[in-house]
Motif scaffolding. Structure first.
Motif, mmCIF file in Angstrom:
data_model
loop_
_atom_site.group_PDB
_atom_site.id
_atom_site.type_symbol
_atom_site.label_atom_id
_atom_site.label_comp_id
_atom_site.label_asym_id
_atom_site.label_seq_id
_atom_site.Cartn_x
_atom_site.Cartn_y
_atom_site.Cartn_z
ATOM 1 N N CYS A 161 -4.253 6.882 -2.943
ATOM 2 C CA CYS A 161 -3.804 5.552 -2.512
ATOM 3 C C CYS A 161 -3.583 4.651 -3.719
ATOM 4 O O CYS A 161 -4.342 4.702 -4.691
ATOM 5 C CB CYS A 161 -4.853 4.885 -1.618
ATOM 6 S SG CYS A 161 -5.309 5.803 -0.160
ATOM 7 N N SER B 173 3.972 2.426 2.474
ATOM 8 C CA SER B 173 4.653 3.712 2.412
ATOM 9 C C SER B 173 3.596 4.801 2.513
ATOM 10 O O SER B 173 2.741 4.920 1.630
ATOM 11 C CB SER B 173 5.431 3.835 1.098
ATOM 12 O OG SER B 173 6.096 5.076 1.025
ATOM 13 N N TYR B 174 3.618 5.547 3.612
ATOM 14 C CA TYR B 174 2.662 6.627 3.824
ATOM 15 C C TYR B 174 3.409 7.960 3.876
ATOM 16 O O TYR B 174 4.490 8.060 4.480
ATOM 17 C CB TYR B 174 1.895 6.432 5.135
ATOM 18 C CG TYR B 174 1.164 5.116 5.232
ATOM 19 C CD1 TYR B 174 0.172 4.782 4.309
ATOM 20 C CD2 TYR B 174 1.452 4.201 6.242
ATOM 21 C CE1 TYR B 174 -0.500 3.580 4.395
ATOM 22 C CE2 TYR B 174 0.783 2.999 6.334
ATOM 23 C CZ TYR B 174 -0.194 2.685 5.411
ATOM 24 O OH TYR B 174 -0.853 1.480 5.488
ATOM 25 N N GLU C 39 0.844 -1.194 0.000
ATOM 26 C CA GLU C 39 0.000 0.000 0.000
ATOM 27 C C GLU C 39 0.880 1.244 0.000
ATOM 28 O O GLU C 39 1.826 1.344 0.777
ATOM 29 C CB GLU C 39 -0.910 0.010 1.229
ATOM 30 C CG GLU C 39 -1.815 1.231 1.307
ATOM 31 C CD GLU C 39 -2.774 1.156 2.490
ATOM 32 O OE1 GLU C 39 -3.704 1.978 2.526
ATOM 33 O OE2 GLU C 39 -2.594 0.297 3.376
ATOM 34 N N TYR C 40 0.545 2.170 -0.889
ATOM 35 C CA TYR C 40 1.262 3.441 -0.984
ATOM 36 C C TYR C 40 0.226 4.567 -0.890
ATOM 37 O O TYR C 40 -0.717 4.611 -1.684
ATOM 38 C CB TYR C 40 2.027 3.538 -2.303
ATOM 39 C CG TYR C 40 2.968 2.377 -2.545
ATOM 40 C CD1 TYR C 40 4.276 2.413 -2.072
ATOM 41 C CD2 TYR C 40 2.541 1.242 -3.223
ATOM 42 C CE1 TYR C 40 5.139 1.353 -2.268
ATOM 43 C CE2 TYR C 40 3.392 0.167 -3.427
ATOM 44 C CZ TYR C 40 4.690 0.231 -2.946
ATOM 45 O OH TYR C 40 5.533 -0.831 -3.146
ATOM 46 N N ASP D 203 7.542 4.399 6.486
ATOM 47 C CA ASP D 203 7.842 3.264 5.609
ATOM 48 C C ASP D 203 8.091 2.034 6.471
ATOM 49 O O ASP D 203 8.861 2.096 7.444
ATOM 50 C CB ASP D 203 9.092 3.544 4.759
ATOM 51 C CG ASP D 203 8.869 4.697 3.791
ATOM 52 O OD1 ASP D 203 8.172 4.494 2.794
ATOM 53 O OD2 ASP D 203 9.395 5.801 4.053
#
Length: 200
Positions: free
Chosen positions: A54, A151-152, A39-40, A185
């Motif tokens: 997203c 990774s946000y 998920e990014y 991350d």
């Protein structure tokens, strides 16, 4: 060994075999479920709005096309407005996205092809009523379990000070191009709380 003991041993052996078959079948079924692997997410705060983008990377391990109903949770506390869905894309979308009745999740239907890996893209925005971003990570309708990678990014105005995060040990904060950016991350990630970022 008498007849009674032999019957008991045979009965116990049959029960053990049935238990092992059920266990293996359950494991195999879990392996064949469509699952979220990576998920990014980019969350950008501009004035009094947060814009969320997203990318969800899914994998269908089955040797057939699999339809699925998707539910994606969004923040719906009294500090946020009703989300505005701007974009959602996936291969073979069946039902266009819509908000649930309570406005706490985005729902849509689609299918993934045989042994396909595919990215689903979601964009939405919400008005925020105080200096807080909430991105739901813990939800029974959208389980995130042992994700290979997440990774946000939370992009805040340069005026943001005294930044706090619900995962304080996992984030780094940098100033770039007149913005303050919170980086998160992680690999093999199973969240135990929502991602919350607050600032003064």
């Amino acid at each position: 060994m008498n007849y009674k003991s032999l019957v008991i041993i045979l009965f116990g052996g049959v029960l053990l075999i049935l238990f092992m078959l059920a266990f293996v079948s359950s494991m195999y079924k879990d392996m064949l479920q469509i699952r979220l692997e990576m998920e990014y997410t980019m969350i950008t705060v501009i004035n009094d709005e947060m814009h969320v983008k997203c990318i969800l990377s899914y994998h269908n391990p089955e040797r057939k096309n699999v339809p699925k109903h998707f539910c994606f949770p969004v923040a719906y506390a009294d500090t946020f407005s009703t989300p505005v869905i701007k974009l959602i894309w996936m291969p073979n979308i069946i039902e266009q996205p819509s908000l649930s009745e309570k406005g706490e999740m985005i729902e849509w239907s689609g299918s993934l092809g045989e042994q396909q890996r595919a990215d689903i893209k979601i964009e939405y925005s919400q008005t925020i009523l105080r200096n807080q971003v909430v991105f739901p990570l813990v939800s029974p309708v959208f389980p995130r379990v042992n994700l290979e990678r997440v990774s946000y990014r939370v992009v805040l105005p340069y005026t943001a000070k005294n930044i706090r995060c619900s995962y304080p040990d996992d984030v780094s904060i940098q100033e770039r191009d007149g913005k303050v950016i919170v980086y998160f991350d992680k690999t093999q990630f199973t969240p135990d709380k929502d991602l919350i970022v607050e600032w003064d």
